[in-house]
Structure formats: C-alpha cells, structure tokens
Design an enzyme around this catalytic site. Structure first.
Site, PDB file in Angstrom:
ATOM      1  N   ALA A   1       0.770  -1.256   0.000  1.00  0.00           N
ATOM      2  CA  ALA A   1       0.000   0.000   0.000  1.00  0.00           C
ATOM      3  C   ALA A   1       0.796   1.299   0.000  1.00  0.00           C
ATOM      4  O   ALA A   1       0.246   2.331  -0.368  1.00  0.00           O
ATOM      5  CB  ALA A   1      -0.957   0.007   1.181  1.00  0.00           C
TER       6      ALA A   1
ATOM      7  N   PRO B   1       3.129   4.447  -1.041  1.00  0.00           N
ATOM      8  CA  PRO B   1       2.848   5.500  -0.063  1.00  0.00           C
ATOM      9  C   PRO B   1       1.367   5.748   0.231  1.00  0.00           C
ATOM     10  O   PRO B   1       1.058   6.498   1.134  1.00  0.00           O
ATOM     11  CB  PRO B   1       3.467   6.734  -0.717  1.00  0.00           C
ATOM     12  CG  PRO B   1       3.407   6.462  -2.185  1.00  0.00           C
ATOM     13  CD  PRO B   1       3.594   4.981  -2.343  1.00  0.00           C
TER      14      PRO B   1
ATOM     15  N   GLY C   1      -1.481   5.803  -2.426  1.00  0.00           N
ATOM     16  CA  GLY C   1      -2.368   6.288  -3.495  1.00  0.00           C
ATOM     17  C   GLY C   1      -3.638   5.464  -3.608  1.00  0.00           C
ATOM     18  O   GLY C   1      -4.751   6.001  -3.592  1.00  0.00           O
ATOM     19  N   LYS C   2      -3.481   4.135  -3.705  1.00  0.00           N
ATOM     20  CA  LYS C   2      -4.667   3.278  -3.870  1.00  0.00           C
ATOM     21  C   LYS C   2      -5.465   3.246  -2.559  1.00  0.00           C
ATOM     22  O   LYS C   2      -6.687   3.270  -2.564  1.00  0.00           O
ATOM     23  CB  LYS C   2      -4.278   1.841  -4.268  1.00  0.00           C
ATOM     24  CG  LYS C   2      -3.190   1.720  -5.315  1.00  0.00           C
ATOM     25  CD  LYS C   2      -3.575   2.247  -6.679  1.00  0.00           C
ATOM     26  CE  LYS C   2      -2.467   2.109  -7.703  1.00  0.00           C
ATOM     27  NZ  LYS C   2      -1.190   2.768  -7.445  1.00  0.00           N
TER      28      LYS C   2
ATOM     29  N   ARG D   1       8.644   2.687   4.659  1.00  0.00           N
ATOM     30  CA  ARG D   1       7.544   3.119   3.790  1.00  0.00           C
ATOM     31  C   ARG D   1       6.197   3.095   4.532  1.00  0.00           C
ATOM     32  O   ARG D   1       5.300   3.867   4.218  1.00  0.00           O
ATOM     33  CB  ARG D   1       7.482   2.246   2.531  1.00  0.00           C
ATOM     34  CG  ARG D   1       8.637   2.547   1.571  1.00  0.00           C
ATOM     35  CD  ARG D   1       8.666   1.575   0.397  1.00  0.00           C
ATOM     36  NE  ARG D   1       7.509   1.629  -0.469  1.00  0.00           N
ATOM     37  CZ  ARG D   1       7.337   2.487  -1.473  1.00  0.00           C
ATOM     38  NH1 ARG D   1       8.277   3.360  -1.740  1.00  0.00           N
ATOM     39  NH2 ARG D   1       6.249   2.453  -2.210  1.00  0.00           N
TER      40      ARG D   1
ATOM     41  N   CYS E   1       2.840  -1.297 -12.408  1.00  0.00           N
ATOM     42  CA  CYS E   1       3.122  -0.100 -13.208  1.00  0.00           C
ATOM     43  C   CYS E   1       4.226  -0.446 -14.195  1.00  0.00           C
ATOM     44  O   CYS E   1       5.225   0.246 -14.304  1.00  0.00           O
ATOM     45  CB  CYS E   1       3.464   1.088 -12.315  1.00  0.00           C
ATOM     46  SG  CYS E   1       4.860   0.833 -11.239  1.00  0.00           S
TER      47      CYS E   1
HETATM   48  N1  SAM Z   1      -0.064   0.853  -3.882  1.00  0.00           N
HETATM   49  C1  SAM Z   1       0.934   1.881  -3.640  1.00  0.00           C
HETATM   50  C2  SAM Z   1       0.311   3.233  -3.933  1.00  0.00           C
HETATM   51  O1  SAM Z   1      -0.644   3.304  -4.686  1.00  0.00           O
HETATM   52  O2  SAM Z   1       0.771   4.236  -3.370  1.00  0.00           O
HETATM   53  C3  SAM Z   1       2.220   1.601  -4.400  1.00  0.00           C
HETATM   54  C4  SAM Z   1       2.789   0.241  -4.110  1.00  0.00           C
HETATM   55  S1  SAM Z   1       4.309  -0.107  -4.881  1.00  0.00           S
HETATM   56  C5  SAM Z   1       3.854  -0.315  -6.519  1.00  0.00           C
HETATM   57  C6  SAM Z   1       4.630  -1.735  -4.338  1.00  0.00           C
HETATM   58  C7  SAM Z   1       4.917  -1.903  -2.874  1.00  0.00           C
HETATM   59  O3  SAM Z   1       5.183  -3.300  -2.638  1.00  0.00           O
HETATM   60  C8  SAM Z   1       6.122  -1.158  -2.330  1.00  0.00           C
HETATM   61  O4  SAM Z   1       5.706  -0.258  -1.331  1.00  0.00           O
HETATM   62  C9  SAM Z   1       7.035  -2.234  -1.764  1.00  0.00           C
HETATM   63  O5  SAM Z   1       7.656  -1.863  -0.540  1.00  0.00           O
HETATM   64  C10 SAM Z   1       6.072  -3.396  -1.543  1.00  0.00           C
HETATM   65  N2  SAM Z   1       6.732  -4.737  -1.551  1.00  0.00           N
HETATM   66  C11 SAM Z   1       7.991  -5.059  -1.899  1.00  0.00           C
HETATM   67  N3  SAM Z   1       8.212  -6.376  -1.713  1.00  0.00           N
HETATM   68  C12 SAM Z   1       7.081  -6.892  -1.228  1.00  0.00           C
HETATM   69  C13 SAM Z   1       6.684  -8.199  -0.807  1.00  0.00           C
HETATM   70  N4  SAM Z   1       7.500  -9.230  -0.865  1.00  0.00           N
HETATM   71  N5  SAM Z   1       5.429  -8.355  -0.329  1.00  0.00           N
HETATM   72  C14 SAM Z   1       4.572  -7.308  -0.260  1.00  0.00           C
HETATM   73  N6  SAM Z   1       4.904  -6.070  -0.649  1.00  0.00           N
HETATM   74  C15 SAM Z   1       6.123  -5.855  -1.119  1.00  0.00           C
END
Ligand code: SAM
Length: 438
Positions: free
Chosen positions: A100, A102, A104-105, A128, A221
């Site tokens: 989740a 930072p 946005g969703k 984060r 993305c």
């Molecule tokens: N949904 C967020 C938004 O809209 O602001 C953006 C999320 S970003 C695309 C993906 C997120 O997945 C990152 O914050 C990252 O720290 C997290 N992530 C990395 N490895 C992960 C794992 N093994 N399991 C779950 N989340 C993970």
C-alpha cells in the site's frame, strides 16, 4: 532520456507499428494529477477534471499548500487512479490493500468506503509504512488499520476474510521511467522474470485471504507481459474458481496482449504513466456460516476510560463508533468487527485519538484531521498567514477573551489537528516531523 536497449527491442516486438509513438512518449514530461478527498467537509472546486473520474484532476498541487496539508487532495498520476476506480469497494466491505505505501490506492479506496467497513492497508517496508501512516492520517479516515507485515504474516490471521483485495504489486517499474528516471537504472532484462516470481508468491497469500465470492484487483506499473498477462494466466490456472472480469476501457486504455478483459495504459494513448490492471471475481460459493475469528477486545483501565470520556464530553459533538484500545499510553479507535491483531505488526491501530499523560488526555493530530468542524465544540480558524506560522512550529496569539482549553485548528474549513489555548497563546501541536517553512 536513454532507455535500456533490451527494453526498446522488447517493445518493438510487442507493439510493432505503434512502437515509435510509444518510444517517442518518453521524450515528453510525465503527467501530473491529483484526487480530491470526499471525506473532507469543506470541498473546493478545481479545474481540469479527468474524464470518467469522480475525484481526479490534471495538474500539480504543492506539498506545502493548504489543500495538501489539510488532506483535501492527494497527488496521484491519472493511470494509477484507474486501479481503485476499478476496485470501487462498496460501503461496509472488508478490504485489503496488500502493498500500500505511499498510499495512493489506499486513500482512493477510502474515498469509496466513506468511513464504513474495514480497510487493512499493508506495507512490508517499515520505512515506507511510516509514510503510509502519514498519508492515511492526513486523509482523515477512521476505518483503516495500517499494518507492517509480510503477506505470509497477514495470511496467518486473515484466512478467507476479505471481500476485496487490491494487490498493486512490486514490479519492474517500466511505467515509472518518465516520472522517475532512476527506475531505469534498476531495470535489466531479467528483472521482469524476477518480479513475476515475487508477484506469484504474494498472490498465493492473497488467495488465502480472499473470502469465497470476493474480488481481486491485480495491478502493476510496468508493461512486461511476464509480470502482467503471464501472471494472470498462472493465477487462472492455479485457482480455477477465479473468473476474469472485463475492465471497461476508459480514456484510451487498451486490452491486454491476447487478453481483452484486462487493461493496459500506454502514455501515447492514455494521458498518464504506465499501468496494467486485471479484475477477478471468485466464484466459490459463500459459506452459510461465516467463520469465527477471535475478536479484538478493548483494554482500557477504568481511569483511562474516564479521562477519554471527560475529553469527549468537553470537546466533541459526536460519539465515535469503534473499539477503543490502548498501546502503551496511546489511545486508538479500531473499526468494528476486527479479529484480534496481537500477532500482526501494526503501524497505525485505527484512528489515533490521543495520549494519556498522568491525569490528563491530550488529543492526537490525527483526530483533529479526521473530525469535521461540526463534530467539535471549540475551533479556531487560521488565516493563510496564521497557517504559515503554525506549520513552521510557532505559537499564535489569539483573542484573549477565549476560554483556555483544546481547539480544533481549521484552515479553509478543514481540520488541522488540535492546539491548546493558554491565556491567549495558542501553543503549537503541529507534529515536529511535518513542520516546514514556506
Ligand atoms: N499501492 C501503492 C500506492 O498506490 O501508493 C504503491 C505500491 S508499490 C507499486 C509496491 C509496494 O510493494 C512497495 O511499497 C514495496 O515496498 C512493496 N513490496 C515489496 N516487496 C514486497 C513483498 N514481498 N510483499 C509485499 N509487498 C512488497
């Protein structure tokens, strides 16, 4: 911008005649946009609405503006806004945003939920998750718990629990190249395959947590088919009860590669950055008896209960619904109906109400952001000049005839925490970590 050679070649193969337009789009600036927050009482009109969107507008909002600081807007580029728009939770649902930060969703999902139901907003990275908490608090919702867990850790507690799960997965980030040229540095030809393995691992846990009959939204993305259509195919093969729902193609979205139901967003077709999106419906029958999980319980001492009630009676015009819990000396209000979360790492245990200090209670900044002006007995409105003084951490002098006590700070009609008035001086309670000069 110089794109990786392999990335260019891959997309020339995939896009054929369209590749030239796609690759040329990287020489243009990234598209900025924001959403307004329907949870805030004082709304404002903004120009340049995004077509087919409830709250989206093109344009930039400064992080130092009143609109941003009071949580009336959240910056998010237009393609990313389509994810929660497709998920569109109904009121009262149990929703999980599994990756989740930072936020946005998460904040967009909260806009649909309108303070009903439960949102578990999870972020695996501790650093984060703190940013996620800040953004959730500014948004002012009261039905969200922020967790800092691995998907495996969450799945131990929330089996078959959620009506809707959004996985905005960690991915190779090709769609962010324009916005964040550093994303190009991390990219290599093997990166999409590595990410796809992780995405399948996370989705396996998501499927443990999805209630029979629930929905799943999977997004990335990036444009690599390995992380998108191939992951969707794997998911459908592994979980035969899942059905792919068609995503309505708005504003220039296109279907997937050999998969018309999913959506792809390309900057030369859709005014925004890169995004992929798939929407699933689980077709397992809903069990007649809902499973029983050990419920969360209140743990206040009678003294703490009394201190909170005294504060509420003196200052609030609403009764907050939810379950009161203390962590150390911090008081929180959890959304109703949660299971016991003792085994989960929590970053924000529902709405932060305040702190118990010896024989008194001090309201939290988050409470003052979440309450509307007509839910509070005493408030003080700051001018734009006062706002600048306040966010830089300074005290303000106000009409000395006002009684001492707690006042909700209002700026352009929306709450910005509480401050204590002592003999005409408004003490500054704007959190130290958020202070800035403008
Ligand atoms: N949904 C967020 C938004 O809209 O602001 C953006 C999320 S970003 C695309 C993906 C997120 O997945 C990152 O914050 C990252 O720290 C997290 N992530 C990395 N490895 C992960 C794992 N093994 N399991 C779950 N989340 C993970």
């Amino acid at each position: 911008m110089t794109l990786p050679k392999e990335f260019i070649e891959n997309n020339q193969d995939l896009l054929g005649d369209e590749a030239a337009d796609f690759l040329a789009s990287f020489q243009q600036e990234a598209v900025s946009a924001f959403r307004t927050n329907p949870l805030k009482k004082a709304q404002k009109s903004f120009p340049q609405p995004i077509p087919n969107s409830l709250w989206g507008h093109y344009g930039k909002v400064s992080g130092k503006s009143i609109e941003h600081v009071t949580g009336l807007v959240y910056s998010q580029e237009p393609a990313a806004q389509m994810v929660a728009q497709v998920a569109a939770p109904q009121k009262g649902m149990r929703v999980l945003d599994l990756a989740a930060a930072p936020g946005g969703k998460t904040t967009h999902l909260l806009s649909y939920m309108d303070n009903t139901g439960i949102l578990i907003s999870n972020e695996i990275s501790k650093k984060r998750s703190k940013i996620l908490v800040e953004n959730v608090e500014r948004f002012g919702a009261s039905n969200v718990v922020v967790t800092n867990e691995s998907p495996q850790g969450l799945a131990k507690v929330f089996k078959n629990y959620f009506d809707l799960i959004v996985l905005d997965a960690p991915c190779s980030g090709e769609g962010m190249f324009r916005k964040d040229p550093d994303a190009c540095q991390y990219w290599s030809g093997d990166y999409p395959d590595q990410c796809a393995r992780l995405q399948k691992e996370i989705l396996t846990e998501a499927m443990t947590m999805l209630a029979p009959g629930g929905r799943l939204v999977y997004s990335t993305c990036t444009w690599s088919p390995e992380e998108n259509e191939a992951v969707v195919t794997w998911l459908l093969e592994t979980y035969p009860d899942l059905e792919l729902l068609p995503v309505e193609k708005l504003n220039g979205m296109v279907g997937g590669i050999g998969m018309p139901q999913v959506a792809r967003m390309y900057p030369h077709r859709f005014k925004g950055e890169g995004q992929f999106l798939a929407h699933f419906q689980d077709r397992r029958p809903t069990p007649s008896k809902p499973q029983k999980l050990k419920p969360a319980r209140s743990n206040l001492t009678p003294e703490q209960k009394r201190l909170w009630q005294d504060f509420a009676k003196e200052n609030l015009l609403v009764e907050l619904s939810g379950l009161l819990q203390v962590f150390g000396d911090q008081l929180y209000c959890l959304p109703e109906g949660l299971p016991d979360l003792a085994k989960i790492k929590i970053a924000r245990n529902g709405l932060h109400l305040g702190t118990f200090k010896k024989k008194r209670f001090e309201p939290a900044f988050a409470l003052g952001l979440a309450l509307a002006s007509d839910q509070v007995k005493h408030s003080l409105t700051l001018t734009e000049t006062d706002f600048k003084t306040y966010v830089s951490g300074n005290t303000l002098t106000v009409d000395s005839n006002l009684a001492n006590g707690w006042y909700q700070i209002l700026v352009e009609g929306n709450g910005l925490g509480f401050a204590k008035l002592v003999n005409g001086t408004l003490k500054n309670y704007f959190p130290k970590g958020l202070r800035f000069f403008s």
